[in-house]
Design an enzyme around this catalytic site. Structure first.
Site, PDB file in Angstrom:
ATOM      1  N   LYS A  64      23.208  30.475  46.086  1.00 49.62           N
ATOM      2  CA  LYS A  64      23.702  29.267  45.419  1.00 49.62           C
ATOM      3  C   LYS A  64      22.886  28.060  45.878  1.00 49.62           C
ATOM      4  O   LYS A  64      22.342  28.075  46.981  1.00 49.62           O
ATOM      5  CB  LYS A  64      25.172  29.034  45.801  1.00 49.62           C
ATOM      6  CG  LYS A  64      26.164  29.947  45.115  1.00 49.62           C
ATOM      7  CD  LYS A  64      27.589  29.558  45.499  1.00 49.62           C
ATOM      8  CE  LYS A  64      28.595  30.493  44.856  1.00 49.62           C
ATOM      9  NZ  LYS A  64      28.633  30.387  43.389  1.00 49.62           N
ATOM     10  N   ARG A  96      34.048  39.962  40.917  1.00 56.06           N
ATOM     11  CA  ARG A  96      34.437  41.098  40.076  1.00 56.06           C
ATOM     12  C   ARG A  96      34.053  42.423  40.733  1.00 56.06           C
ATOM     13  O   ARG A  96      34.712  43.444  40.513  1.00 56.06           O
ATOM     14  CB  ARG A  96      33.804  40.943  38.688  1.00 56.06           C
ATOM     15  CG  ARG A  96      32.293  40.912  38.712  1.00 56.06           C
ATOM     16  CD  ARG A  96      31.694  40.301  37.457  1.00 56.06           C
ATOM     17  NE  ARG A  96      31.734  38.825  37.465  1.00 56.06           N
ATOM     18  CZ  ARG A  96      31.255  38.063  36.486  1.00 56.06           C
ATOM     19  NH1 ARG A  96      30.708  38.605  35.423  1.00 56.06           N
ATOM     20  NH2 ARG A  96      31.321  36.751  36.576  1.00 56.06           N
TER      21      ARG A  96
HETATM   22  N1  BES Z   1      33.064  31.963  43.540  1.00 62.37           N
HETATM   23  C1  BES Z   1      32.237  31.770  42.412  1.00 62.37           C
HETATM   24  C2  BES Z   1      32.928  31.001  41.290  1.00 62.37           C
HETATM   25  C3  BES Z   1      33.256  29.569  41.613  1.00 62.37           C
HETATM   26  C4  BES Z   1      32.339  28.571  41.354  1.00 62.37           C
HETATM   27  C5  BES Z   1      34.491  29.244  42.130  1.00 62.37           C
HETATM   28  C6  BES Z   1      32.657  27.260  41.648  1.00 62.37           C
HETATM   29  C7  BES Z   1      34.782  27.939  42.405  1.00 62.37           C
HETATM   30  C8  BES Z   1      33.877  26.940  42.169  1.00 62.37           C
HETATM   31  C9  BES Z   1      31.791  33.124  41.838  1.00 62.37           C
HETATM   32  O1  BES Z   1      31.614  34.124  42.770  1.00 62.37           O
HETATM   33  C10 BES Z   1      30.475  32.898  41.188  1.00 62.37           C
HETATM   34  O2  BES Z   1      29.549  32.570  41.873  1.00 62.37           O
HETATM   35  N2  BES Z   1      30.435  33.072  39.869  1.00 62.37           N
HETATM   36  C11 BES Z   1      29.238  32.861  39.132  1.00 62.37           C
HETATM   37  C12 BES Z   1      29.129  33.962  38.103  1.00 62.37           C
HETATM   38  C13 BES Z   1      27.808  33.998  37.411  1.00 62.37           C
HETATM   39  C14 BES Z   1      26.719  34.397  38.370  1.00 62.37           C
HETATM   40  C15 BES Z   1      27.911  34.966  36.263  1.00 62.37           C
HETATM   41  C16 BES Z   1      29.319  31.488  38.471  1.00 62.37           C
HETATM   42  O3  BES Z   1      30.414  31.099  38.040  1.00 62.37           O
HETATM   43  O4  BES Z   1      28.317  30.797  38.449  1.00 62.37           O
HETATM   44 MN    MN Z   2      29.688  34.089  43.630  1.00 60.65          MN
END
Ligand code: BES
Ligand code: MN
Ligand code: ZN
Length: 499
Positions: free
Chosen positions: A280, A354
């Site tokens: 990230k 997931r």
């Molecule tokens: N934990 C994150 C989702 C999230 C983002 C929660 C911001 C709270 C605040 C999750 O694991 C994630 O990173 N999801 C990705 C999925 C994508 C790679 C398909 C996302 O939402 O960017």
């Molecule tokens: Mn994630």
């Protein structure tokens, strides 16, 4: 945390005031809208305050008057509610409850008589519930891991008595529900606020063990070696990037005949989400300590169950791990086999939620044969784009279950909004190298995440709550909200009362 003693009084008179040191008086600016002021002979006094320009009764305005400044010789807190009851909304009513608590905090009030429950807005039980929930919840403060910065609030408040015509056993149950939900939320908030160097999978497990000891739940915790052996290839793929031991935490509450199939709650427990190799960006990455908000919701809900002991069976299952980049971490393109036997091509290691939930969902079905399964997860950033921070997303394969949860969200004002599932979205998960990919591209990100989970819940009534936007607030008030504990508690109590 201090538990306030909540009570009710059905017939307020001047004499009944002797038992209290403080009166909360709701005030509308329309004359003739304030019957309670009349009961206590306060109408001329309130009018004079408004005339003098010291109080206008606009929404959320509070005026704290010491006992010697009032005709009753009691501390008086006026709470403004705007023009009249027809202009009131659920949001503004709840804001008034919180404004009252804020005003109280800086007083020496011990025993309060609260008239907010007496005004004619929504149902009497709704008003009692919201006052109990929001007053107790307002006492929350984060004091863990303090380095001298945090000192516990020293408010003295001991009891709050609500004026309400319905002074029956149903009302007492509502007060208990509101308070237990708030107590559950405090645990949820504490866990999500705690940094990931303290709140590890082991810490979540320890918290569950403590709950089990306090309330008599069954507890079972799976370790890494065991889970690898069982074939949880998807969950273990996420966990392999971190030396911190992952845990599968299983709690069971038996409130009725043990032959009765339980309702299962499954919560995402990523104690820190760096994204893994699909790292990230740095900005706000600290907030990814709340990526165990689903797990914290399960634990908070179990705390409320322990307090309320409803007649139903519930299991809670929490896959807990960090998501870290390392020499051992999974890489984009890696293919893993889930506990269900279905294979997954991991195209993005940041779509880890997931990956851990699918094995937890399969394990829960295999182990407990639940009647229904509800998972909750801070699953997608896309959910925040779609619904923002006020309403959680809900998706599911059983409309009765979804509707029951939507209703629970309405009653508690811990709201949900349904998004669709459909084959077209499912097709976006197509992979050339495995049964499915773990991402479906940028469009409809919350839906494709749910479509992924749907492939692991085909034989059971299932609902998924995406709480990425609602479990946490960013900005100056940064911190955990304790949501959606109120909705889950309401849903479970309703189920218990119907069986
Ligand atoms: N934990 C994150 C989702 C999230 C983002 C929660 C911001 C709270 C605040 C999750 O694991 C994630 O990173 N999801 C990705 C999925 C994508 C790679 C398909 C996302 O939402 O960017
Ligand atoms: Mn994630
Ligand atoms: Zn995550």
């Amino acid at each position: 945390m201090k538990h306030i003693a909540f009570k009710t009084l059905s017939n307020p008179t001047l004499e009944s005031l002797t038992a209290f040191d403080t009166l909360i008086l709701p005030v509308f600016s329309d004359a003739n809208s304030n019957p309670l002021a009349d009961v206590f002979g306060l109408t001329p006094f309130v009018d004079s305050l408004i005339q003098a320009g010291d109080f206008s009764a606009k929404g959320n305005q509070t005026l704290v008057l010491t006992a010697n400044a009032t005709p009753l010789n009691k501390r008086l807190i006026l709470i403004g509610l705007g023009e009249n009851v027809s202009k009131l909304t659920e949001k503004s009513y709840i804001a008034a409850i919180k404004a009252v608590f804020k005003a109280l905090e800086t007083t020496g009030a011990l025993a309060i008589l609260n008239g907010l429950t007496q005004i004619d807005f929504q149902s009497a039980s709704w008003r009692c519930y919201q006052n109990t929930l929001n007053t107790q919840q307002s006492t929350y403060e984060y004091t863990h891991v303090s380095r001298g910065k945090f000192t516990a609030k020293t408010f003295k408040l001991e009891s709050m008595t609500f004026i309400t015509a319905n002074n029956d056993s149903e009302t007492q149950k509502i007060l208990a529900q509101g308070q237990a939900s708030a107590i559950g939320m405090h645990l949820t908030q504490d866990l999500a606020n705690m940094p990931s160097n303290f709140c590890t999978p082991s810490y979540l497990a320890k918290t569950a063990i403590n709950l089990a000891e306090t309330y008599g739940f069954e507890i079972h915790i799976l370790e890494r070696e065991e889970m690898i052996e069982m074939g949880m290839g998807s969950f273990m793929a996420v966990a392999q990037g971190s030396p911190t031991p992952p845990k599968m935490i299983c709690l069971r509450y038996l409130g009725t005949d043990s032959n009765e199939a339980p309702i299962a709650l499954v919560g995402k427990g990523v104690t820190f989400d760096t994204g893994g190799i699909s790292l990230k960006p740095g900005a706000s990455m600290d907030e990814m300590k709340y990526d165990m908000g689903g797990a914290a919701t399960v634990l908070g809900t179990f705390k409320a169950l322990g307090e309320l002991k409803p007649k139903l069976n519930v299991v809670g299952v929490i896959p807990a791990t960090e998501n870290m980049p390392s020499g051992n971490a999974i890489k984009p393109g890696d293919v893993v086999t889930s506990l269900s036997g279905q294979t997954i091509e991991i195209l993005n290691t940041d779509a880890e939620g997931r990956l851990i939930l699918c094995d937890a969902l399969t394990y829960t079905q295999q182990t407990y044969q639940p009647a229904k399964i509800i998972d909750m997860a801070t699953l997608t950033g896309a959910c925040i784009i779609a619904l923002g921070h006020d309403i959680s997303a809900i998706l599911g394969n059983d409309q009765t279950l979804v509707d029951d949860l939507l209703n629970a969200g309405k009653t508690t004002y811990d709201r949900l909004w349904q998004l669709p599932l459909s084959e077209e979205y499912d097709e976006l998960l197509k992979s050339n190298f495995a049964d499915m990919a773990n991402i479906g591209g940028r469009p409809a990100g919350t839906i494709t995440a749910a479509q992924f989970l749907a492939r692991f819940t085909k034989d059971i009534a299932w609902a998924h709550l995406d709480i990425a936007g609602t479990a946490w607030v960013s900005g100056t008030n940064k911190g955990a909200t304790g949501r959606p504990v109120p909705t889950l508690v309401e849903y479970l109590l309703t189920q218990a009362s119907q069986s």
